[in-house]
Scaffold this active site. Structure first.
Site, PDB file in Angstrom:
ATOM      1  N   HIS A   1       1.767   4.612  -2.734  1.00 31.13           N
ATOM      2  CA  HIS A   1       1.952   6.051  -2.458  1.00 31.13           C
ATOM      3  C   HIS A   1       3.341   6.511  -2.912  1.00 31.13           C
ATOM      4  O   HIS A   1       3.509   7.561  -3.521  1.00 31.13           O
ATOM      5  CB  HIS A   1       1.817   6.323  -0.953  1.00 31.13           C
ATOM      6  CG  HIS A   1       0.412   6.335  -0.430  1.00 31.13           C
ATOM      7  ND1 HIS A   1      -0.570   7.128  -0.963  1.00 31.13           N
ATOM      8  CD2 HIS A   1      -0.165   5.675   0.606  1.00 31.13           C
ATOM      9  CE1 HIS A   1      -1.709   6.961  -0.276  1.00 31.13           C
ATOM     10  NE2 HIS A   1      -1.487   6.073   0.677  1.00 31.13           N
TER      11      HIS A   1
ATOM     12  N   HIS B   1       0.840  -1.206   0.000  1.00 33.50           N
ATOM     13  CA  HIS B   1       0.000   0.000   0.000  1.00 33.50           C
ATOM     14  C   HIS B   1       0.876   1.257   0.000  1.00 33.50           C
ATOM     15  O   HIS B   1       0.723   2.137  -0.851  1.00 33.50           O
ATOM     16  CB  HIS B   1      -0.902  -0.039   1.247  1.00 33.50           C
ATOM     17  CG  HIS B   1      -1.840   1.111   1.366  1.00 33.50           C
ATOM     18  ND1 HIS B   1      -3.148   1.061   0.929  1.00 33.50           N
ATOM     19  CD2 HIS B   1      -1.677   2.362   1.874  1.00 33.50           C
ATOM     20  CE1 HIS B   1      -3.746   2.223   1.157  1.00 33.50           C
ATOM     21  NE2 HIS B   1      -2.872   3.034   1.736  1.00 33.50           N
ATOM     22  N   GLU B   2       1.805   1.313   0.945  1.00 35.45           N
ATOM     23  CA  GLU B   2       2.665   2.497   1.037  1.00 35.45           C
ATOM     24  C   GLU B   2       3.568   2.617  -0.192  1.00 35.45           C
ATOM     25  O   GLU B   2       3.933   3.723  -0.602  1.00 35.45           O
ATOM     26  CB  GLU B   2       3.509   2.450   2.315  1.00 35.45           C
ATOM     27  CG  GLU B   2       2.714   2.380   3.626  1.00 35.45           C
ATOM     28  CD  GLU B   2       1.706   3.509   3.796  1.00 35.45           C
ATOM     29  OE1 GLU B   2       1.899   4.579   3.190  1.00 35.45           O
ATOM     30  OE2 GLU B   2       0.707   3.302   4.523  1.00 35.45           O
TER      31      GLU B   2
ATOM     32  N   GLU C   1      -4.548   8.292  -2.739  1.00 39.82           N
ATOM     33  CA  GLU C   1      -5.066   7.035  -2.207  1.00 39.82           C
ATOM     34  C   GLU C   1      -5.361   6.064  -3.351  1.00 39.82           C
ATOM     35  O   GLU C   1      -5.240   4.841  -3.179  1.00 39.82           O
ATOM     36  CB  GLU C   1      -6.320   7.309  -1.374  1.00 39.82           C
ATOM     37  CG  GLU C   1      -6.760   6.153  -0.497  1.00 39.82           C
ATOM     38  CD  GLU C   1      -5.779   5.828   0.643  1.00 39.82           C
ATOM     39  OE1 GLU C   1      -4.861   6.628   0.911  1.00 39.82           O
ATOM     40  OE2 GLU C   1      -5.927   4.750   1.245  1.00 39.82           O
TER      41      GLU C   1
END
Lengths: 497, 497
Positions: free
Chosen positions: B267, B263-264, B293
């Site tokens: 980003h 997830h990160e 997001e």
């Protein structure tokens, strides 16, 4: 006191920028991924320019002028603070902005060229850039000199150690240069007569780190307000209340890292002991580079290479590395840690010969700055000079005039503080011992509390309240007396009281 | 273009301050010794105030006014940059300085009280401070609303996602709230009929870290311009060109950290792919929180919880943790990573139920801000609301209205972007797949190059050149269409095309 209060607010803001830059500097050398360099360079340059603009802006100048009227309302600390504010502003405004910019540009170019030239001992490759650097440093020194009413070289030294002057340094260094040759001969003769057993590695890195942390704890380092990390070149960095030192471990040599950590811990204890109530104000900063170096050398050289501390350290070393037999005896270990050599490299030098390296650079950089020493003649002047001072001649410029970064990074006027720091350390330690007679017995138990208590009160907590000279005088009863350092060397290296 | 150029210089300076603050923020959560907190708080507050002063100062306002005359000389990127400069300034100047200060004070008080109240489920303890916080947020929203010509809540959302309006969000969320109950029933029934074997730990932390690094490499994370570290709460931080993500390893659950890292990484890929030539300019920043997001959820949810990527991951997991037998089959692993639950905690929620948590907060915070929902009624409104949306009722406020930090840190107007990001991710992934037909086959080999190439060109490299809506339309051929997300869920959770 409205004006003074406003000044405090503005200098607190400048301190915030400095603190941010300090953490960024630590990060750059310990954590930052390599590819981030260009972006980081922009960030730090931006913060520096901003800080410089705030410090040199008219508003601050007007406030400093107006603060005169409030002088009678200020207490001693506030007056000292105002004095330091003026000193910072004076140094910042002395050099025109375009010269500051030109210096920043040439500095980064010269440093880069030096990094390439050094491994090849290729002084000619960096010579033109060094000439240009010195030309601009000279212009900046002349500009500062005019405003400060000093000679150009004194104006440069004043940046690193406010109040430091060649008139003070020259006789001290001349005396040491005169003292050294005969003394060194005797030390080398004595040490040659003593058996020195090699201490064999490898020394596991995790044990080294554990030992370093243990040593830091013994000195009194507060891990709630600081860290130990690794970097290529060891340093003490971070921000007030958040002091971070680094080291580099070598599997084949535990002493270099361990003694380096103790050295940086001395710097760190100073930073951690600065007056909390004056944090973010100029008067709350460290006094100058001489006093700073005195704190690292007091811990490393005065305390930790002394017989008492080593008697505490030796069993711990044996435990950590599984050492046994005569090579791991207290005596043999002490001999290793106080070994004196005619060496070529300043950063590797022992405390006896270190001043010779400094005196050489101090003399040469004055010649470079005045123009008496043309840059083209530097390599030969260096080699000849070291030979004259120390009896050893570099075989190449890598181990000669290319060894230190300072000049190639436009740093002139700094070197003297290393040895003045060593001498100040000896004087402070002697005074601490006089005040606390059980100091050496403490160290033999690895107990630094009394020593650090005395330093905390007499040095750390004083910030920049007094000049360097007054600080030393108040702490020790007299101004810097280099014979105390000589006496220390005679005691340690010749067993002469 | 003299005025515009001067503006670029000034905004570059602001970007330097932001970059410094970003590295300090990372440091604070990963490296900083605990005792340094008070000093660090001063440093960051100082830099923030300085930045705010520069952004709101008259000089910048005059320059922005004068830049109108140069409009015809600017190219598209420069115009977009000027637009973003004005937007930043507008938001910064809208709120009077004393209100900014009051908000900062109440925010830190309320957040501290929330930290104490949450473990005890003691909402009454924080209620008065939350009321005061909301009062000030409302004042600030009204001030912004006036200047921006928006409703107060739209003015708040506009800070996080410029252009985002309730008129756009309401129908999307209402439709999802209507879609969810029946769909959820069907998913839960299907999953209840499938065998789910427990995957037993412990999972060695060093293996987890190695796997995380491997997964980041697969996605294309550039370790020359970024890092992976540990922190209590995972985040993506650092500065442009130096992007740092964090995770927290749990010996009993490898999936949480690994999926969090992915997830990160999503980003991070966005930050690393922003247009290099616009670094330090507003137009070079990430578009907004919805698009941000969308990038993390595209990597985590669309790509990495999909069957193709999991077929690549499964053997690696087995190797790393020595897993064998049916519990470590691809099917069983996929079932774990796509498990749907009626859960109480937003941050633990799966992608099907997550929007319900967001819709609840979005609706409640509008009521809190308008005053229609008194703070005293919040706990019951929360519990009732979650029950209505998701069919589950929190037994206490710790797992109810005290679970998220946002409101207690004065953050209102942010929540919607989480779910709009999820929907945007589905739409972008579908468009990428249409453009690159072999995308899923790539992922089955752990090859993200085509996916990241498409995202890089269509999203990352666009910075803030277009509005969110235009960015999505240019990339996918139409404005955000939430039915694409629903179709994705139907495919993944019910095997319906």
């Amino acid at each position: 006191m409205k004006t003074y209060r406003e000044l405090e607010l503005r200098f607190a803001r400048l301190a915030d920028l400095s603190a941010a830059l300090a953490v960024l500097g630590w990060d750059e050398r310990t954590m930052m991924p390599a590819g981030a360099s260009p972006a980081r360079a922009e960030t730090t340059a931006g913060l520096r320019v901003l800080s410089h603009e705030l410090l040199t802006g008219n508003e601050l100048g007007d406030l400093l002028d107006a603060a005169d009227a409030e002088h009678n309302q200020l207490d001693d600390w506030q007056r000292a603070n105002l004095h330091e504010m003026r000193w910072q502003r004076l140094h910042a405004t002395a050099v025109p902005a375009d010269l500051v910019h030109a210096l920043a540009l040439i500095e980064s170019k010269t440093e880069m060229a030096w990094r390439a030239a050094k491994p090849n001992s290729d002084f000619p490759a960096v010579r033109p850039l060094l000439e240009e650097t010195i030309k601009l440093v000279r212009e900046s020194a002349v500009a500062k000199a005019e405003l400060l009413g000093l000679s150009p070289y004194d104006a440069l030294m004043d940046q690193y150690d406010p109040g430091l002057r060649t008139a003070f340094v020259d006789p001290i260094f001349d005396a040491y240069a005169a003292f050294l040759p005969a003394f060194l001969e005797r030390v080398l003769a004595k040490q040659a007569s003593e058996e020195l057993l090699p201490i064999e590695g490898p020394f596991a890195l995790d044990k080294q780190r554990a030992l370093a942390l243990e040593a830091m704890r013994a000195v009194g380092f507060d891990f709630n307000r600081g860290r130990l990390d690794e970097s290529l070149h060891p340093f003490c960095g971070g921000a007030p209340g958040d002091v971070r030192i680094t080291t580099r471990y070598d599997e084949h040599d535990f002493a270099r890292s361990l003694m380096g950590v103790l050295h940086e811990t001395g710097h760190a204890m100073y930073e951690l002991g600065l007056p909390e109530s004056w944090r973010r104000q100029p008067v709350g900063e460290a006094r100058g580079m001489t006093v700073h170096e005195s704190q690292s050398l007091l811990v490393e050289m005065q305390a930790c290479r002394g017989a008492e501390f080593l008697s505490w350290l030796t069993p711990q070393l044996r435990d950590a590395f599984g050492g046994e037999g005569p090579a791991w005896s207290e005596t043999n270990l002490r001999r290793h840690l106080t070994r004196v050599r005619r060496s070529l490299i300043r950063v590797d030098a022992d405390e006896v010969t270190y001043p010779a390296h400094v005196i050489l650079r101090y003399r040469l950089e004055r010649g470079l700055l005045s123009g008496d020493l043309p840059v083209a003649d530097l390599p030969e002047a260096w080699n000849h000079g070291l030979d004259a001072l120390l009896g050893v001649r570099p075989p190449d410029d890598r181990r000669g005039c290319l060894q230190d970064i300072h000049w190639y990074a436009a740093t002139f006027g700094y070197f003297a503080t290393y040895s003045l720091g060593a001498m100040t350390a000896a004087q402070l330690f002697a005074a601490a011992e006089a005040a606390e007679p059980n100091l050496r017995a403490d160290l033999a138990r690895g107990d630094f509390r009394r020593l650090m208590g005395w330093l905390g009160r007499n040095v750390h907590a004083q910030g920049r309240r007094y000049s360097t000279e007054e600080l030393v005088t108040r702490a020790t009863g007299r101004a810097l007396d280099p014979t105390i350092f000589q006496a220390h060397l005679q005691r340690r290296y010749l067993d002469e009281a």
